[in-house]
Enzyme design. Sequence first.
Site, PDB file in Angstrom:
ATOM      1  CD  GLU A 116      34.477  31.574  44.683  1.00 29.12           C
ATOM      2  OE1 GLU A 116      32.520  31.657  44.914  1.00 29.12           O
ATOM      3  OE2 GLU A 116      34.276  32.543  44.473  1.00 29.12           O
ATOM      4  NE  ARG A 172      39.316  28.979  37.827  1.00 28.01           N
ATOM      5  CZ  ARG A 172      37.723  29.896  38.457  1.00 28.01           C
ATOM      6  NH1 ARG A 172      36.982  29.909  38.091  1.00 28.01           N
ATOM      7  NH2 ARG A 172      38.714  30.352  39.461  1.00 28.01           N
ATOM      8  CG  ASN A 205      35.065  33.940  39.643  1.00 32.24           C
ATOM      9  OD1 ASN A 205      35.519  32.237  39.684  1.00 32.24           O
ATOM     10  ND2 ASN A 205      35.310  34.914  39.440  1.00 32.24           N
ATOM     11  CG  ASP A 242      48.678  33.973  36.021  1.00 32.51           C
ATOM     12  OD1 ASP A 242      48.945  34.330  37.262  1.00 32.51           O
ATOM     13  OD2 ASP A 242      50.346  33.100  35.585  1.00 32.51           O
ATOM     14  CG  ASN A 269      34.216  36.894  42.417  1.00 28.47           C
ATOM     15  OD1 ASN A 269      33.457  35.880  42.944  1.00 28.47           O
ATOM     16  ND2 ASN A 269      35.512  37.066  42.896  1.00 28.47           N
ATOM     17  CG  ASP A 309      35.169  35.834  45.816  1.00 26.00           C
ATOM     18  OD1 ASP A 309      34.455  35.509  45.545  1.00 26.00           O
ATOM     19  OD2 ASP A 309      36.415  35.953  46.403  1.00 26.00           O
TER      20      ASP A 309
END
Length: 302
Positions: free
Chosen positions: A20, A106, A108, A126, A157, A209
């Site tokens: 990423e 977290r 991203n 999750d 994203n 994404d």
Amino acid sequence: MSAAIRAERLDAGGRATVGECPVWRAQEGALYWVDIPARRIVRLEIESARRQEWAFAEQVACFAFDAAGRVVAGMESGMFGVTLSGTHEARAVKLAAPVFPASGMRFNDGRCDRQGRLWAGTMVQDMSLASPAGALYRFDEHGALSAPVVDGLITQNGLAWSPDGRTMYLSDSHPQRRLIWAFDFDPDTGTPGARRVFADLHHYTGRPDGAAVDADGCYWTCANDAGRLLRFTPQGKLDREIALPASKPSMCAFGGSDLKTLYVTTIRPATNATEDDGYLFALNPGVQGLPEPDYAGLLPVA
């Protein structure tokens, strides 16, 4: 609309589990990116194919450089100032942390706006929970982390800004969302205004994404699960589609000496991975990118 453009696999970059956040450093002729589960930042000098990596105690999801070459990074527990040494050792100090509304969260995707403020979103790791506990935050040039600016996100994203900095793009790549939004953006105050649906990928292919904007103001998104790059015009019209060897492209960034190379990180799924999944790719889409702004603040020496 579909383009037969060959994407070169850069084997020297190694194979990631979740590649990423590619960041091009023109002064080094190098591309940096992260492997999130491996808790690493990776660097590849393009001409020499020399590779370096730095390991951390937490997962690193996004980062940006400041003018001095130090790094601000969104990790599991907050924003960190990071110093990368030439000996594969990294030092990190926590700068700020949000109050996470759920466990197992977290940071991203993240990018700097045209004024050098770092924006990053959070998510519940999750994805099967489909929890809308994620939010978008602004880490400003003074080192202050905002309250949630956009909330209700499942898998944040797709951050990017138009060339004039007056439109902010944001996506939610969760299978239940698959939306890209555009916001009117005040570059002086760093405030997003009215939100509208820019593209609904239920009408196209894959999940939106990571993304980048080119010099024409068009928005490139990695169509995760579909092995595609999709380019949308500023009016939200799909005008380019490029097939990739890897099934799960995750984020793209323009680089090279002329900003005409598009670098793409990819994800290696736990099952049914192809031989290309997880590698870094480079291609020439026939358009020029924009330099990504550095973080405008002064980071402490970690």
